[in-house]
Design an enzyme around this catalytic site. Structure first.
Site, mmCIF file in Angstrom:
data_model
loop_
_atom_site.group_PDB
_atom_site.id
_atom_site.type_symbol
_atom_site.label_atom_id
_atom_site.label_comp_id
_atom_site.label_asym_id
_atom_site.label_seq_id
_atom_site.Cartn_x
_atom_site.Cartn_y
_atom_site.Cartn_z
ATOM 1 N N ASN A 15 0.826 -1.193 0.000
ATOM 2 C CA ASN A 15 0.000 0.000 0.000
ATOM 3 C C ASN A 15 0.871 1.259 0.000
ATOM 4 O O ASN A 15 1.031 1.908 -1.034
ATOM 5 C CB ASN A 15 -0.953 -0.037 1.199
ATOM 6 C CG ASN A 15 -1.978 1.089 1.155
ATOM 7 O OD1 ASN A 15 -1.878 1.999 0.343
ATOM 8 N ND2 ASN A 15 -2.957 1.036 2.026
ATOM 9 N N ASP A 16 1.459 1.573 1.136
ATOM 10 C CA ASP A 16 2.218 2.819 1.245
ATOM 11 C C ASP A 16 3.343 2.919 0.209
ATOM 12 O O ASP A 16 3.640 4.006 -0.274
ATOM 13 C CB ASP A 16 2.831 2.937 2.649
ATOM 14 C CG ASP A 16 1.744 3.076 3.711
ATOM 15 O OD1 ASP A 16 0.684 3.629 3.389
ATOM 16 O OD2 ASP A 16 1.966 2.621 4.844
ATOM 17 N N VAL A 17 3.925 1.791 -0.147
ATOM 18 C CA VAL A 17 5.063 1.832 -1.081
ATOM 19 C C VAL A 17 4.636 2.132 -2.507
ATOM 20 O O VAL A 17 5.469 2.253 -3.393
ATOM 21 C CB VAL A 17 5.874 0.509 -1.049
ATOM 22 C CG1 VAL A 17 6.469 0.286 0.314
ATOM 23 C CG2 VAL A 17 5.042 -0.673 -1.495
ATOM 24 N N ALA A 66 1.254 3.274 7.547
ATOM 25 C CA ALA A 66 1.614 4.632 7.930
ATOM 26 C C ALA A 66 0.354 5.426 8.285
ATOM 27 O O ALA A 66 0.429 6.566 8.707
ATOM 28 C CB ALA A 66 2.370 5.311 6.790
#
Lengths: 478, 110
Positions: free
Chosen positions: A404-406, A446
């Site tokens: 997700n965040d990456v 995050a």
């Protein structure tokens, strides 16, 4: 005279050889082809170190030692064989805690029986009974070894509990924790200095106790997404603990190993921090994702496109190139085998398939690579961020599974985002992004909403990762 | 060895470690952690000295316990590294059947 200084030259050379073999063990890991030979070198090095030690010291209790080794070997081998590859971060954390505790115990044993280690002189003051005075330098090394070992132990136990899910991944923030940590560390340093002048029992054990405490305090405020850094950092500490013991014994094998492992963990921590665009200090200070997680609910109502397994199968079969982006969610869902089946079908259709790995995907460095290797994905189809990122523009489908965040484009554009500046995979430049996610509710680790979900070229596949991939495989079969 | 020669060895070994670890391919970072874990158990040397001593007392038992813990790591660490490394393979259709979930060999179209 104790044996240590009286040891013949071959003993030092044997320990040196064992140190060199450990260097070769790490050197082998520069490529998968040479890695297994490297591991054998490591085993040989350990056998030489243990054999030399047993051959050159008085061995009054060989049976007990052999039993101890046998017990440890049985536990270790069973754990190594039974562990699921997805649980590798927990296993590594557990192993770190054992090295840490072993270091504490070895330092304590040396403190209690300094004569056996050749680090003390018997002094006979007038009017008091004679006693063993440990050399001041050795006291410093013992205290350092015990302190680092204790921090490694308690820190790794917390890391294990968080990784294993026995303890929530969310950071736990104590009020005034920075002062508490700083005060405890200062006390350890002060007592260590005092210990070189006064070798009383209470000084040593207080250092050990405070170090256990500081290990807990340091890791408790660090959230789940920062675990790759923590695991690498503890890896580094376990090396420094071994090096401290090596100084005590003047043993080259331990010093070389300690330096290697210490450097290894430090470099891995650095790579992980760089991949998150965060300083090591800010990771260790902890608390990341705690405040931002609450604001994520506000953006839930934006429109997005939802697709089915059939849509995904159709899109991918038409593609020339598909890039798969795996993340921690793939590990949780154990979807790697189904994923491999899916990509095999695609390859059969003439689609080029690549895998793109972000350095912090998963819960430890290289976590995704191991899972893909377990599922028999050839390692030459797996690419690192910098090697594959330019290809998304020429790719028809980016298949995001459990990451997700990456993949969040906000890291490139939104200065207010907590992940701004973090290098991300440019998945949005692919013609279509297929994004597997359990539901639209939760944000990434995050705690940041991902703008990618609402883009025109994104299709959300809302389901458990493994189930979705299996359904896509079924749809492809039709 | 005197302190300065030990320290020199330590500093040089740090540099060796720095260069060797940067050369490790990122794909093998998990095996790297597992194997560094195993080799850092060389601390067993200290534990052996304590547990082997004749007049040990408490030190002997602490040493023996440390030997158990370090042995878990040595055997477990090397074994799990071996297990992981055995999974990494190149694109090679004939090697496929060896994996944990064997799939029948696939044929291209036509």
């Amino acid at each position: 005279m104790h044996q240590l200084t009286a040891s013949p030259a071959w003993v030092s050379l044997a320990y040196l050889l064992s140190g060199v073999l450990f260097i070769l063990a790490l050197r082998g890991l520069s490529s998968p082809a040479s890695s297994r030979r490297g591991n054998r070198y490591g085993m040989a090095g350990m056998a030489i170190a243990v054999g030399t030690t047993l051959a050159t010291h008085e061995v009054a209790s060989l049976p007990e030692i052999l039993v101890a080794i046998a017990i440890g070997a049985a536990i270790g081998l069973v754990a190594a064989r039974r562990i699921a590859m997805t649980a590798m971060p927990q296993l590594v954390a557990a192993f770190h805690s054992l090295v840490g505790l072993a270091a504490v115990l070895a330092a304590a044993a040396a403190f209690l029986n300094p004569e056996a280690f050749g680090i003390a002189l018997r002094v006979t003051p007038i009017a008091t009974p004679s006693f063993l005075s440990i050399f001041p330098v050795s006291r410093l090394e013992l205290a350092l070894g015990a302190a680092i070992g204790a921090i490694t132990f308690s820190g790794s136990v917390i890391a294990f509990l968080k990784l294993n899910g026995n303890m929530g991944g969310a950071p736990i923030l104590l009020p005034g924790r920075h002062w508490l940590n700083f005060g405890t560390l200062a006390a350890i340093v002060g007592l260590t200095a005092f210990f070189t002048r006064d070798q009383s029992d209470w000084v040593f054990w207080t250092i050990v106790g405070l170090s256990f405490l500081v290990g807990l305090l340091l890791i408790i405020p660090i959230g789940g997404a920062d675990m790759p850094v923590v695991v690498s950092m503890l890896n580094s500490y376990s090396g420094w603990a071994a090096a401290a013991m090596g100084f005590t014994l003047g043993n080259s094998a331990m010093i070389i190993t300690g330096a290697l492992v210490g450097a290894s963990g430090a470099i891995l921590s650095y790579i992980m921090c760089r991949a998150m665009n965060r300083s090591f200090v800010s990771v260790i200070a902890g608390g990341f994702g705690a405040e931002t997680a609450t604001s994520a609910g506000a953006v839930a109502d934006r429109p997005y496109k939802r697709g089915s397994a059939e849509d995904a199968a159709f899109l991918m079969r038409q593609a020339d190139q598909v890039i798969v982006v795996p993340g921690y969610g793939m590990a949780v869902a154990q979807a790697q085998h189904a994923l491999r089946e899916m990509t095999d079908l695609l390859k059969e259709e003439g689609v080029r398939v690549k895998y793109a790995i972000h350095p912090v995907a998963g819960r430890m460095p290289g976590h995704m690579n191991v899972l893909l290797a377990e599922a028999n994905v050839p390692y030459d189809e797996v690419f690192e961020l910098e090697d594959v990122n330019s290809e998304f523009g020429r790719t028809d489908v980016a298949f995001v599974i459990g990451a997700n965040d990456v993949t969040n484009p906000a890291a490139k554009t939104d200065k207010a985002s907590p992940i701004y500046g973090m290098p991300v995979l440019d998945v949005e430049r692919a013609k279509t992004v297929l994004f597997i996610k359990r539901s639209m509710g939760g944000a990434g680790y995050a705690g940041v909403d991902n703008e990618l979900f609402y883009r025109d070229n994104t299709m959300m596949l809302l389901a458990d990762a493994k189930k979705m991939v299996e359904e896509i495989v079924k749809a492809m079969g039709r | 060895m005197d302190f300065i020669s030990i320290f020199s060895l330590f500093v040089l070994a740090c540099f060796v470690g720095y260069f060797v670890v940067w050369a490790v391919t990122p794909a093998l970072h998990t095996p790297l952690m597992a194997v560094t874990n195993a080799v850092s158990s060389v601390i067993v040397v200290g534990a052996l000295i304590a547990s082997a001593a004749a007049q040990g007392g408490a030190a002997k038992w602490l040493g023996l316990l440390a030997v158990v813990l370090a042995s878990v790591n040595i055997f477990g660490g090397f074994a799990v590294t071996e297990r992981m490394l055995a999974m990494y393979r190149k694109k090679d259709p004939s090697a496929r059947a060896l994996g944990p979930t064997p799939t029948p060999p696939l044929k291209g179209r036509g």
